[in-house]
Design an enzyme around this catalytic site. Structure first.
Site, mmCIF file in Angstrom:
data_model
loop_
_atom_site.group_PDB
_atom_site.id
_atom_site.type_symbol
_atom_site.label_atom_id
_atom_site.label_comp_id
_atom_site.label_asym_id
_atom_site.label_seq_id
_atom_site.Cartn_x
_atom_site.Cartn_y
_atom_site.Cartn_z
ATOM 1 N N TYR A 155 -6.052 7.480 -3.469
ATOM 2 C CA TYR A 155 -7.215 7.587 -4.264
ATOM 3 C C TYR A 155 -7.260 7.642 -5.676
ATOM 4 O O TYR A 155 -7.868 7.058 -6.436
ATOM 5 C CB TYR A 155 -8.096 8.829 -4.001
ATOM 6 N N LYS B 185 -5.014 9.446 -9.461
ATOM 7 C CA LYS B 185 -4.206 10.746 -9.912
ATOM 8 C C LYS B 185 -4.963 11.750 -10.186
ATOM 9 O O LYS B 185 -6.125 11.957 -10.167
ATOM 10 C CB LYS B 185 -3.760 9.934 -11.271
ATOM 11 N N ASP C 201 -6.485 16.641 7.022
ATOM 12 C CA ASP C 201 -5.050 16.250 6.580
ATOM 13 C C ASP C 201 -4.536 17.531 6.010
ATOM 14 O O ASP C 201 -4.155 17.763 5.094
ATOM 15 C CB ASP C 201 -5.292 15.370 5.299
#
Ligand SMILES: *[C@@H]1O[C@H](CO)[C@@H](O)[C@H](O)[C@H]1NC(C)=O
Ligand SMILES: *[C@@H]1O[C@H](CO)[C@@H](O)[C@H](O)[C@H]1NC(C)=O
Length: 994
Positions: free
Chosen positions: A678, A680, A791
């Site tokens: 996505y 940093k 996740d």
């Protein structure tokens, strides 16, 4: 049946024990014991064995005299009259034996999300029942027709379950029912009315009913005309009906004329069905008749044809409607109606996709009370004039996807900064036109959530979900109040204002008899289906965190949906959700004044029972309800300026790009602490000095404004001590960034891999396991809608400055596109190698059980300190094979030495738990709630070692798991308690949120 006998029973006023002592002294005897009758006793025992005596906190002795939790008896202590087991974490089904109570009047099993299976027909034997509340459980199966036997019933709430089948027509025989709620189930079939059966009963015969909440099911067939016109030509029976909620079903046919006979109706909601035909003129008359009570007419998302009703009232200015929805129907092309200007108090008008053509009259924009106007997807054309004086309450004017060719602001037009005009996808906003106006063509913003303005102490900046009371200027301590959410299903308003929220606050204070500083309305937001969720904190007097138990009970009683609190009328119908109230009693609504209490003590037997109730309440420790500081954002308008009118946030704040740039030292490389698909992650320090982690979306992983907003709304509602908190966001200068609380102690992975200053002993591993399990269980069980993390991994479990484990990166699926480091790339499957649920991988069907699998892998990591895949070995397989061959001995070479600080039995249990979590079939894995329970049991056994462990490392640790227990942190261990607060001598590591 609201007689005195019932009232005293539920009264828990402070006057009790005082009066009691006097009475006992004066009679010199105060007999206390009596035995509950054997029938009721065996029923209670059946419940106890079904649901667990420990869960219910039903220990030995007599239920009436020995204070069984949630069990209330009559004056003689021989009969159970009320079971209040709301939010009691009950797991299992309802045993048939529940029908054996001899005189039960109230049965409340609501908000037990693991209470499954059918409603046993035996409940129909409880003919003395006045209230049956089983809302918000996981019940399935049919509504038993035997409920029709409960002739005394006044309140029936079966909503928010998974019930199927039809509404049995025998329910129509409940002649005393005034609240009938079966909303949000999977019910089907036709709506039952008296003409359809030989018993002559149905919805149309429930003469006292005020509430028909049948919304969000799959009912089909037509709206029976019998509701307004009984078959035999007699006058309509439903003369008390106020709320008729039929929305979100599959009803067909046209609206029967006879509905207009329901003259008490305040809300008529037929939205989101397949209704067709013209809207009958009779309905227009119902809405426009002088003295009409109709406040909400909701007909959107159907297939109505013809013209939009002309609701011009016969007497000018006398239209009482507040909310009107005609959106998404198949009306003939027609001009924008003029009657809304005559609706004196209208707040909300939905006219989306109603085939409106021609010019738009600007007068409606000056309306005194109008808050939001939704008219996108029409063919309105010409020039949009913005009047010189815009209505004082106007907040959103949604006119996207029309044909406006120009926008003209009348001279000396008032400040528009508070109004959100939305005109994208109109010719005037043609993106190729360099002269298109900036403001109305900008991004969609929607209704901003509201948060409490700061009090004398400023805005609360408490950690760990605590808050301070903005109403209490003398006390700026962070405390942990009693927190509830009022879910208003059909609010009469469509914007939040400080005035409205203050009116609510003052009403609650007055109606509940509280002191001013005890009530704080903390925040409010609209959900996507138009519900308003309002979070309210109740505090104790004199700076105490929470009100005493009596007061909390009174609050929940008094805010039951059907309670007569006139000042809350604009918020009805609502349900009260006590957040994380795992052992709060949701009790009875009656509340007596001191005079009544004095009367009560004249009864000998009343006192006996009062002893029991008072003692129950004394015995129970105040349960902590940690669900605070939901951050809500004001949705920035995206041009670099904060809306000056925005209330100051203490939860999710809006940040300008400039602020974030400054905080992250121009996004310098030194501040970079992570990277994912996505974009940093940067460490930053805000102007306030607060440390944060900023996730900056890369250009190609940006979402649409609305999606981004939804994401933030979702994240901001998810609040738990064991979840990394979103504190802000930036939506400015084409950037999308999320700002999180800074997690000073890095990731669990770092600790396991020895990058930290000392290794983890077993107590600390257990503490991490419990903390993260609780966070995950919250996402699964308490978040609304439930969230599957997708996740879970050891680098997504972070530790804060007190070493409390928190789960990160939930709800970020959209911000984490496929293909990034470690992410499996298939059409659907997301996750990280080594943690991925094999069943999900095969079927691509995601469920909470996939998270349980990943969490099982995390447990194996805690056992071994190894990464899930290391040196080409997959930890799950390696351990299962070793265990299958040689049992615990086989595991020995793989286990981390610290695990032997646990007893062999507990180690075995932990291994078993990790294995069952990583079962191949999701159905074989436990739920996260069960995992939490299992881990908590292990922690109990480990308590003594935990004390030593906490002392040994001179750090803040374990308080998440043991800190709540007064016996642990106060009685023996002042030293430990202070060591909890000490975190010196340790260099915080940079977090790694991804
Ligand atoms: C509008 O609201 C006011 C104040 O609440 C009330 O007095 C008045 O009757 C309402 N008007 C209509 C037409 O309902
Ligand atoms: C606006 O729409 C009306 C009705 O469709 C049409 O007659 C008229 O010509 C349109 N006006 C403009 C300026 O496009």
């Amino acid at each position: 049946m609201d007689g005195v006998a019932e009232q005293w029973l539920f009264q828990r006023g402070r006057g009790y024990h005082f009066a009691l002592i006097i009475f006992c002294l004066s009679t010199l005897s105060c007999f206390v014991s009596a035995a509950v009758n054997p029938t009721d006793l065996s029923a209670l025992n059946a419940l106890s064995s079904a649901w667990g005596a420990n869960t219910l906190k039903w220990t030995a002795g007599d239920p009436c005299t020995n204070k069984w939790q949630g069990v209330y008896c009559d004056v003689t202590n021989t009969k159970v009259v009320s079971l209040s087991l709301s939010s009691s974490s009950i797991v299992g089904t309802i045993p048939a034996a529940i029908g054996s109570f001899s005189g039960l009047q109230r049965l409340d099993l609501s908000f037990n999300s693991r209470l499954q299976g059918p409603i046993p027909p035996e409940i129909g034997k409880l003919t003395t029942l006045l209230e049956l509340n089983i809302q918000s459980c996981a019940l399935a199966g049919l509504i038993p027709p035997a409920l029709g036997n409960l002739k005394s019933l006044t309140f029936l709430a079966l909503n928010n379950n998974q019930l199927t089948g039809e509404i049995p027509y025998l329910i129509g025989g409940l002649q005393n029912l005034h609240w009938f709620d079966v909303a949000s189930n999977n019910l089907t079939g036709r709506l039952p009315v008296s003409s359809m059966n030989s018993d002559g009963v149905g919805l149309d015969t429930m003469a006292l009913c005020e509430h028909f909440h049948l919304n969000n099911n799959s009912f089909s067939g037509g709206i029976p005309s019998e509701l307004g016109a009984p078959p035999n030509g007699s006058p309509p029976k439903l003369t008390k009906l106020k709320h008729l909620l039929f929305e979100s079903n599959q009803l067909t046919g046209s609206i029967p004329d006879s509905l207009a006979n329901l003259t008490s109706l305040e809300i008529l909601s037929l939205s989101n069905n397949q209704l067709s035909g013209p809207i009958p003129a009779s309905l227009t008359r119902l809405a426009t008749a002088p003295g009409s009570k109709l406040q909400q007419l909701l007909l959107g998302h159907n297939q109505f044809t013809g013209t939009i009703p002309n609701l011009t009232p016969p007497v000018a200015g006398a239209l009482g409607l507040l909310v009107v929805d005609f959106s998404y129907n198949s009306f003939d092309p027609q001009p924008f109606p003029s009657w809304p200007q005559l609706a004196s108090n209208i707040t909300t008008l939905y006219m989306e996709q109603t085939n409106l053509v021609g010019n738009f009259s600007e007068e409606i924009l000056s309306h005194r009370t109008l808050q939001t106007l939704w008219a996108r997807n029409n063919s309105l054309n010409g020039t949009l004039y913005i009047p010189a004086s815009v209505g004082p309450n106007l907040q959103v004017v949604s006119l996207q996807s029309n044909q406006f060719g120009s926008v003209v602001r009348r001279p000396s037009s008032t400040n528009l900064s508070k109004v959100d005009f939305q005109l994208s996808d109109n010719p005037v906003c043609n993106p190729d036109d360099p002269f298109r106006p900036a403001t109305p063509c900008g991004a969609i913003s929607g209704i901003p959530p509201w948060t409490s303005p700061p009090g004398a102490c400023g805005a609360p900046t408490c950690s760990n979900g605590f808050t301070f009371n903005t109403q209490n200027s003398g006390n700026c301590n962070c405390v942990d109040p009693f927190h509830v959410t009022l879910e208003c299903r059909r609010p009469t308003f469509s914007r939040f204002t400080d005035e409205l929220m203050e009116r609510l606050r003052v009403s609650l204070r007055n109606e509940l008899g509280l002191e001013n500083q005890q009530v704080m309305v903390e925040r409010a937001m609209f959900t996507s289906d138009g519900r308003a969720d309002i979070d309210i904190n109740f505090f104790g007097v004199d700076g105490a965190s929470q009100p005493d138990k009596d007061t909390m009970l009174n609050i929940t009683h008094s805010l039951k949906g059907d309670a007569q609190l006139p000042s809350l009328s604009g918020f009805k119908p609502y349900i009260l959700r006590s957040v994380e109230a795992s052992d709060l009693l949701l009790g009875h609504k009656n509340h007596l004044g001191p005079g009544a209490i004095a009367g009560i003590v004249l009864g000998v037997f009343a006192i006996v029972s009062a002893v029991g109730i008072y003692a129950i309440l004394q015995k129970r420790r105040a349960q902590r309800m940690k669900h605070k500081a939901h951050p809500f954002a004001h949705w920035g308008i995206g041009d670099g300026e904060k809306d000056v009118a925005a209330p100051q946030m203490h939860g999710v704040q809006w940040f300008s790009f400039a602020e974030i740039k400054k905080a992250t030292n121009h996004f310098s490389v030194e501040n970079e602490i992570g990277e994912g698909g996505y974009g940093k992650v940067y460490a930053g320090v805000l102007a306030s000095g607060e440390r944060v982690a900023v996730k900056r979306a890369a250009k190609d992983s940006m979402q649409g404004a609305e999606e981004f907003k939804n994401e933030i709304e979702l994240l901001s509602r998810v609040h738990h001590k064991n979840l990394v908190m979103l504190t802000g966001y930036c939506y400015d200068k084409g950037e999308q960034m999320l700002v999180y609380e800074f997690m000073a102690n890095g990731t669990m992975r770092e600790w396991l891999s020895g990058k930290k200053s000392y290794p983890l002993d077993w107590s600390k591993r257990l503490s991490i396991a419990i903390g993260s399990a609780r966070g995950l269980a919250y996402l699964h069980e308490m978040a609304n809608p439930p969230i599957v993390h997708r996740d879970i991994k050891s680098s997504n479990i972070l530790l804060d400055d007190k070493h409390i484990a928190k789960v990160a990166d939930f709800g970020l699926s959209k911000l984490a596109p496929d293909g990034a480091d470690g992410h499996i790339e298939t059409t659907e499957v997301k996750g990280t190698l080594g943690y991925l649920d094999p069943e999900y991988y095969m079927t691509q069907k995601l469920s909470e059980k996939s998270d349980v699998y990943s969490f099982g892998v995390v447990l194996l990591e805690l056992l071994t300190s190894k990464a899930p895949i290391s040196h080409g070995k997959f930890i799950v397989r390696e351990m299962k094979v070793a265990y299958a061959e040689e049992g615990m001995d086989g595991l020995e070479p793989i286990l981390d030495p610290s695990v032997h600080e646990s007893s062999p039995q507990d180690l075995q249990r932990f291994v078993d738990l990790a294995f069952v979590c990583t079962e191949d079939r999701g159905a074989d894995r436990p739920t996260m709630n069960e995992v939490v329970k299992a881990l908590e049991a292990l922690a109990q056994h480990n308590k003594a070692k935990a004390k030593v462990s906490a002392l040994a490392t001179d750090e803040t640790w374990l308080q998440d798991v043991y800190g709540d227990d007064a016996g642990y942190s106060q009685d023996h261990t002042g030293g430990i308690k202070s060591s909890f607060q000490y975190s010196g001598g340790y260099t915080p590591h940079i977090p790694e949120p991804k």
